[in-house]
Design an enzyme around this catalytic site. Structure first.
Site, PDB file in Angstrom:
ATOM      1  N   ASP A 259       0.826  -1.209   0.000  1.00  0.00           N
ATOM      2  CA  ASP A 259       0.000   0.000   0.000  1.00  0.00           C
ATOM      3  C   ASP A 259       0.858   1.257   0.000  1.00  0.00           C
ATOM      4  O   ASP A 259       0.418   2.314  -0.436  1.00  0.00           O
ATOM      5  CB  ASP A 259      -0.944  -0.009   1.203  1.00  0.00           C
TER       6      ASP A 259
HETATM    7  C1  LIG Z   1      -2.369  -4.817  -5.429  1.00  0.00           C
HETATM    8  S1  LIG Z   1      -3.066  -4.555  -3.944  1.00  0.00           S
HETATM    9  C2  LIG Z   1      -1.791  -4.240  -2.766  1.00  0.00           C
HETATM   10  C3  LIG Z   1      -2.376  -3.933  -1.444  1.00  0.00           C
HETATM   11  O1  LIG Z   1      -3.331  -2.930  -1.575  1.00  0.00           O
HETATM   12  C4  LIG Z   1      -2.979  -5.177  -0.793  1.00  0.00           C
HETATM   13  O2  LIG Z   1      -1.960  -6.089  -0.510  1.00  0.00           O
HETATM   14  C5  LIG Z   1      -3.682  -4.774   0.455  1.00  0.00           C
HETATM   15  O3  LIG Z   1      -3.079  -4.649   1.502  1.00  0.00           O
HETATM   16  C6  LIG Z   1      -5.113  -4.423   0.330  1.00  0.00           C
HETATM   17  O4  LIG Z   1      -5.675  -3.995   1.526  1.00  0.00           O
HETATM   18  P1  LIG Z   1      -7.236  -3.679   1.537  1.00  0.00           P
HETATM   19  O5  LIG Z   1      -7.484  -3.274   2.953  1.00  0.00           O
HETATM   20  O6  LIG Z   1      -7.919  -4.923   1.146  1.00  0.00           O
HETATM   21  O7  LIG Z   1      -7.464  -2.544   0.579  1.00  0.00           O
END
Ligand SMILES: CSC[C@@H](O)[C@@H](O)C(=O)COP(=O)(O)O
Length: 402
Positions: A259
């Site tokens: 993220d």
């Molecule tokens: C290609 S997605 C990479 C990250 O966004 C993913 O690993 C993640 O942590 C998503 O978290 P989320 O809370 O489901 O949005």
């Protein structure tokens, strides 16, 4: 191979998302008609995954402007470029507030703000600026798939070569992933799941292991569905089983998305990623982060993540001062609930939300992300290449891949 579900669908002038809250048993498309609906879908995680939320936010602006341009009586904000900027800037700020940790959302809204700003130098009028903005919004979403394929190839080839260099065949590689990073989390193909798909397509994958990823269960609900659809051999494990997996099975790599990757390579990703990294280091298993350049935040020096009161974070962001990674805290109740379909499954696959804690439980810790120090990361992959941690160093030089 069956086509995987995409998180965003555009049909003519209709913008829709798959409601990820009811997957895998129900495939429900929701039309996103307004900026508020886009914001709500991101905040409530009907759509999630760092690149996907950035794509939806950008597309919601494009669709908003497209509708405005089609109106027979032009709205007041087309009176001048100043009026347009005064109208659009709060919209971008509002979209940005939907979720704080994934830097892609901020990068997208900032890119749109820059497109607006640029029209003052190029002398574009309001309508031409709106056209430029809506094209930029669509470009942000469109460029995701191509770059995912590039980073998957970079990372996949690198892993195969590394295994060969260490005496392996480079075939039948077993990898563990966390959360969901496939086409549901992006505009298509995926990041970490893209690398796994690439290994599968090129005959190098043995098996993909994935954690359930409590409390939202992106693994058991979404990654499971994607891997099943793609017919990729896979095994699900509970989050608590990572150590046992490493003790009893040959795992060639842990591959995760991100993220926010900051300047020294520290990486914020789904809660539980850090646990997997610590265990991978203990078992000398390479730990690979796969993310687009838009997930790299060079403004933050290191990943000493902080739990920001959101209001403070947004004020700091407006002042272009984000010294640390803001770690989103999800509502405590979300950690007490499990979503799914009633079991045994019936034809209608009736949805249920079940409470798994005593009512009124106090003291629930529910951070949505954790930070894995670069020290525990073997390589970071973007669409531009692979940055490998040098022997004995605790940080990763990202200069060649951003
Ligand atoms: C290609 S997605 C990479 C990250 O966004 C993913 O690993 C993640 O942590 C998503 O978290 P989320 O809370 O489901 O949005």
């Amino acid at each position: 191979m069956a086509a995987p579900l995409k998180s965003i669908r555009i049909t003519g002038d209709k913008l829709e998302i798959v409601n990820q809250l009811v997957l895998p048993h129900t495939v429900e498309f929701i039309e996103i008609k307004t900026i508020e609906e886009a914001h709500d879908a991101i905040k409530t995680m009907k759509i999630r995954g760092a690149p996907a939320i950035a794509s939806l936010a950008s597309l919601s602006v494009s669709f908003y402007l497209e509708r405005a341009l089609r109106q027979s009586t032009p709205p007041d904000f087309f009176a001048s470029t100043d009026a347009l900027q005064a109208h659009i800037t709060p919209i971008l700020d509002f979209l940005f507030t939907a979720r704080p940790t994934a830097v892609n959302l901020g990068a997208a809204t900032r890119r749109l703000a820059q497109t607006l700003e640029a029209s003052f130098t190029t002398g574009k009028d309001a309508r031409a600026t709106a056209e430029a903005l809506l094209a930029e919004g669509r470009a942000i979403a469109d460029e995701d798939v191509g770059r995912n394929k590039e980073m998957s190839k970079w990372g996949g080839d690198w892993l195969v070569e590394r295994v060969k260099a260490n005496g392996g065949s480079g075939k039948q590689l077993n990898v563990l992933t966390v959360c969901n990073t496939g086409s549901l989390a992006t505009s298509g193909y995926g990041t970490a799941l893209g690398l796994i798909t690439y290994l599968h397509e090129t005959g190098s994958l043995g098996k993909a292991y994935f954690t359930q990823t409590a409390p939202y269960h992106q693994g058991s609900r979404l990654t499971a569905l994607e891997l099943q659809t793609l017919k990729i051999p896979s095994t699900m494990i509970c989050d608590t089983m990572v150590g046992s997996l490493f003790q009893h099975h040959e795992i060639h790599a842990v591959v995760v998305g991100a993220d926010r990757v900051v300047r020294n390579g520290d990486t914020a990703n789904k809660i539980g990623t850090y646990n997997a990294a610590v265990l991978a280091a203990r078992h000398k298993i390479p730990f690979i982060v796969v993310a687009p350049v838009s997930t790299v935040d060079l403004d933050v020096a290191d990943g000493s993540g902080y739990v920001a009161p959101l209001v403070l974070f947004h004020v700091l962001y407006k002042l272009k001062f984000v010294p640390r990674i803001p770690i989103e805290q999800r509502p405590p109740l979300e950690a007490c609930l499990v979503r799914g379909a009633l079991y045994p499954l019936r034809g209608d696959k009736e949805q249920a939300v079940v409470m798994i804690t005593p009512e009124g439980l106090d003291g629930i810790y529910n951070p949505s992300f954790d930070v894995t120090p670069a020290d525990l990361i073997t390589a970071i992959v973007t669409e531009k290449g692979v940055a490998v941690k040098r022997e004995g160093e605790a940080w990763i030089d990202l200069s060649g891949i951003v």
